[in-house]
Design a protein around this motif. Structure first.
Motif, mmCIF file in Angstrom:
data_model
loop_
_atom_site.group_PDB
_atom_site.id
_atom_site.type_symbol
_atom_site.label_atom_id
_atom_site.label_comp_id
_atom_site.label_asym_id
_atom_site.label_seq_id
_atom_site.Cartn_x
_atom_site.Cartn_y
_atom_site.Cartn_z
ATOM 1 N N ALA A 1 0.823 -1.214 0.000
ATOM 2 C CA ALA A 1 0.000 0.000 0.000
ATOM 3 C C ALA A 1 0.859 1.266 0.000
ATOM 4 C CB ALA A 1 -0.938 -0.001 1.205
ATOM 5 N N ILE A 2 1.906 1.291 0.792
ATOM 6 C CA ILE A 2 2.738 2.498 0.889
ATOM 7 C C ILE A 2 3.499 2.726 -0.411
ATOM 8 C CG2 ILE A 2 4.882 1.562 1.883
ATOM 9 C CD1 ILE A 2 3.126 4.714 3.111
ATOM 10 N N SER A 3 3.856 1.661 -1.112
ATOM 11 C CA SER A 3 4.581 1.780 -2.373
ATOM 12 C C SER A 3 3.731 2.393 -3.477
ATOM 13 C CB SER A 3 5.098 0.412 -2.816
ATOM 14 O OG SER A 3 6.031 -0.065 -1.869
ATOM 15 N N ALA A 4 2.429 2.400 -3.302
ATOM 16 C CA ALA A 4 1.530 2.965 -4.308
ATOM 17 C C ALA A 4 1.349 4.474 -4.155
ATOM 18 C CB ALA A 4 0.169 2.270 -4.239
ATOM 19 N N ILE A 5 1.911 5.059 -3.117
ATOM 20 C CA ILE A 5 1.776 6.504 -2.890
ATOM 21 C C ILE A 5 2.976 7.204 -3.534
ATOM 22 C CG2 ILE A 5 1.634 8.328 -1.146
ATOM 23 C CD1 ILE A 5 0.418 6.218 0.750
ATOM 24 N N PRO A 6 2.764 8.002 -4.577
ATOM 25 C CA PRO A 6 3.895 8.583 -5.304
ATOM 26 C C PRO A 6 4.754 9.549 -4.489
ATOM 27 C CG PRO A 6 1.808 9.388 -6.185
ATOM 28 C CD PRO A 6 1.485 8.340 -5.165
ATOM 29 N N GLU A 7 4.195 10.201 -3.494
ATOM 30 C CA GLU A 7 4.976 11.125 -2.669
ATOM 31 C C GLU A 7 5.970 10.413 -1.762
ATOM 32 O OE1 GLU A 7 1.060 13.144 -3.625
ATOM 33 O OE2 GLU A 7 1.625 11.162 -2.899
ATOM 34 N N VAL A 8 5.775 9.125 -1.549
ATOM 35 C CA VAL A 8 6.692 8.336 -0.720
ATOM 36 C C VAL A 8 7.855 7.898 -1.606
ATOM 37 C CG1 VAL A 8 6.981 6.274 0.697
ATOM 38 C CG2 VAL A 8 4.840 7.583 0.813
ATOM 39 N N GLN A 9 9.020 8.478 -1.338
ATOM 40 C CA GLN A 9 10.199 8.234 -2.165
ATOM 41 C C GLN A 9 10.969 6.982 -1.774
ATOM 42 O OE1 GLN A 9 11.048 10.577 -4.891
ATOM 43 N NE2 GLN A 9 8.878 10.611 -4.387
ATOM 44 N N THR A 10 11.065 6.722 -0.470
ATOM 45 C CA THR A 10 11.754 5.519 -0.010
ATOM 46 C C THR A 10 10.973 4.888 1.136
ATOM 47 O OG1 THR A 10 13.179 6.710 1.554
ATOM 48 C CG2 THR A 10 14.078 6.332 -0.646
ATOM 49 N N VAL A 11 11.048 3.577 1.194
ATOM 50 C CA VAL A 11 10.433 2.800 2.269
ATOM 51 C C VAL A 11 11.519 1.889 2.815
ATOM 52 C CG1 VAL A 11 8.655 1.104 2.859
ATOM 53 C CG2 VAL A 11 8.201 2.818 1.079
ATOM 54 N N GLU A 12 11.853 2.075 4.083
ATOM 55 C CA GLU A 12 12.898 1.274 4.711
ATOM 56 C C GLU A 12 12.314 0.537 5.902
ATOM 57 O OE1 GLU A 12 16.511 4.397 3.676
ATOM 58 O OE2 GLU A 12 15.506 4.519 5.636
ATOM 59 N N HIS A 13 12.428 -0.775 5.893
ATOM 60 C CA HIS A 13 12.003 -1.587 7.031
ATOM 61 C C HIS A 13 13.177 -1.576 7.995
ATOM 62 C CE1 HIS A 13 10.354 -5.735 8.486
ATOM 63 N NE2 HIS A 13 9.977 -4.751 9.267
ATOM 64 N N VAL A 14 12.952 -1.059 9.212
ATOM 65 C CA VAL A 14 14.058 -0.849 10.139
ATOM 66 C C VAL A 14 13.805 -1.528 11.481
ATOM 67 C CG1 VAL A 14 14.764 1.337 9.089
ATOM 68 C CG2 VAL A 14 13.090 1.357 10.935
ATOM 69 N N LEU A 15 14.862 -1.672 12.234
ATOM 70 C CA LEU A 15 14.788 -2.228 13.581
ATOM 71 C C LEU A 15 14.941 -1.082 14.560
ATOM 72 C CD1 LEU A 15 14.749 -4.805 15.323
ATOM 73 C CD2 LEU A 15 17.241 -4.836 15.133
ATOM 74 N N GLY A 16 14.079 -1.007 15.541
ATOM 75 C CA GLY A 16 14.169 0.060 16.525
ATOM 76 C C GLY A 16 12.794 0.499 16.981
ATOM 77 N N LEU A 17 12.682 1.771 17.335
ATOM 78 C CA LEU A 17 11.437 2.319 17.851
ATOM 79 C C LEU A 17 10.301 2.198 16.839
ATOM 80 C CD1 LEU A 17 10.014 3.816 20.154
ATOM 81 C CD2 LEU A 17 10.810 5.954 19.126
ATOM 82 N N TYR A 18 10.617 2.380 15.560
ATOM 83 C CA TYR A 18 9.610 2.294 14.498
ATOM 84 C C TYR A 18 9.889 1.097 13.615
ATOM 85 C CZ TYR A 18 8.116 6.768 16.155
ATOM 86 O OH TYR A 18 7.645 7.757 16.956
ATOM 87 N N ASP A 19 8.864 0.673 12.894
ATOM 88 C CA ASP A 19 8.999 -0.470 11.990
ATOM 89 C C ASP A 19 9.470 -0.046 10.603
ATOM 90 O OD1 ASP A 19 7.975 -2.383 13.892
ATOM 91 O OD2 ASP A 19 6.018 -1.448 13.573
ATOM 92 N N TYR A 20 9.070 1.162 10.204
ATOM 93 C CA TYR A 20 9.419 1.666 8.875
ATOM 94 C C TYR A 20 9.880 3.109 8.976
ATOM 95 C CZ TYR A 20 7.312 -2.423 6.788
ATOM 96 O OH TYR A 20 7.032 -3.713 6.435
ATOM 97 N N ARG A 21 10.775 3.452 8.084
ATOM 98 C CA ARG A 21 11.189 4.839 7.909
ATOM 99 C C ARG A 21 10.869 5.201 6.473
ATOM 100 N NH1 ARG A 21 16.748 8.254 8.035
ATOM 101 N NH2 ARG A 21 16.486 8.262 5.854
ATOM 102 N N LEU A 22 10.123 6.275 6.292
ATOM 103 C CA LEU A 22 9.699 6.712 4.965
ATOM 104 C C LEU A 22 10.296 8.082 4.663
ATOM 105 C CD1 LEU A 22 5.855 6.050 5.333
ATOM 106 C CD2 LEU A 22 7.624 4.419 4.650
#
Length: 151
Positions: free
Chosen positions: A88-109
């Motif tokens: 779903a997030i990959s379909a949003i054109p304003e989102v330039q990068t999607v990073e699955h990360v370890l830490g406080l958050y699950d993703y960094r956009l």
């Protein structure tokens, strides 16, 4: 892992700075013939060290004056929810990068928008309505310095 010599490193630094350089120019700068430079570039590409060449666009020049980094924590974390969110997030054109990360958050956009009002629209209407979105933290980019890679 492929062994790289000083010439390979010099070629990689040149191409990292300007991926449009022709093998003849690369060769001239590292004191190789055009065919020798071309063979090295081909070998680095075939080994997967050069993964591709890309075009960097200036978001501000294109009318996108705001860049925001979002930390997204999902409410649920099953394999299916991760895949649904990523799709779903990959379909949003304003989102330039999607990073699955370890830490406080699950993703960094990395999200670009025309201005803060446009970002708010993207956040409220597109991102916050996605499956499994829980907490979101936004950090507005003030300035960015391009740093050379690890070479």
């Amino acid at each position: 892992m492929m062994d790289l010599d000083q010439t390979d490193h010099a070629i990689l630094r040149l191409l990292a700075a300007d991926a449009t350089l022709k093998a003849s120019e690369v060769g001239r700068r590292v004191d190789l013939s055009q065919p020798a430079a071309w063979r090295r570039i081909k070998r680095l590409t075939e080994a997967g060290i050069i993964a591709g060449r890309r075009l960097d666009l200036d978001a501000a020049a294109l009318g996108f004056g705001v860049t925001v980094f979002l930390g997204v924590k999902l409410a649920t974390k099953s394999r299916v929810s991760l895949e649904d969110f990523e799709r779903a997030i990959s379909a949003i054109p304003e989102v330039q990068t999607v990073e699955h990360v370890l830490g406080l958050y699950d993703y960094r956009l990395r999200v670009v928008a025309r201005d803060l009002a446009d970002f708010e629209r993207v956040l409220r209407r597109r991102i916050m309505t996605l499956p499994s979105v829980g907490n979101v933290e936004a950090n507005v980019l003030l300035s960015e310095e391009q740093r050379p890679g690890p070479l």
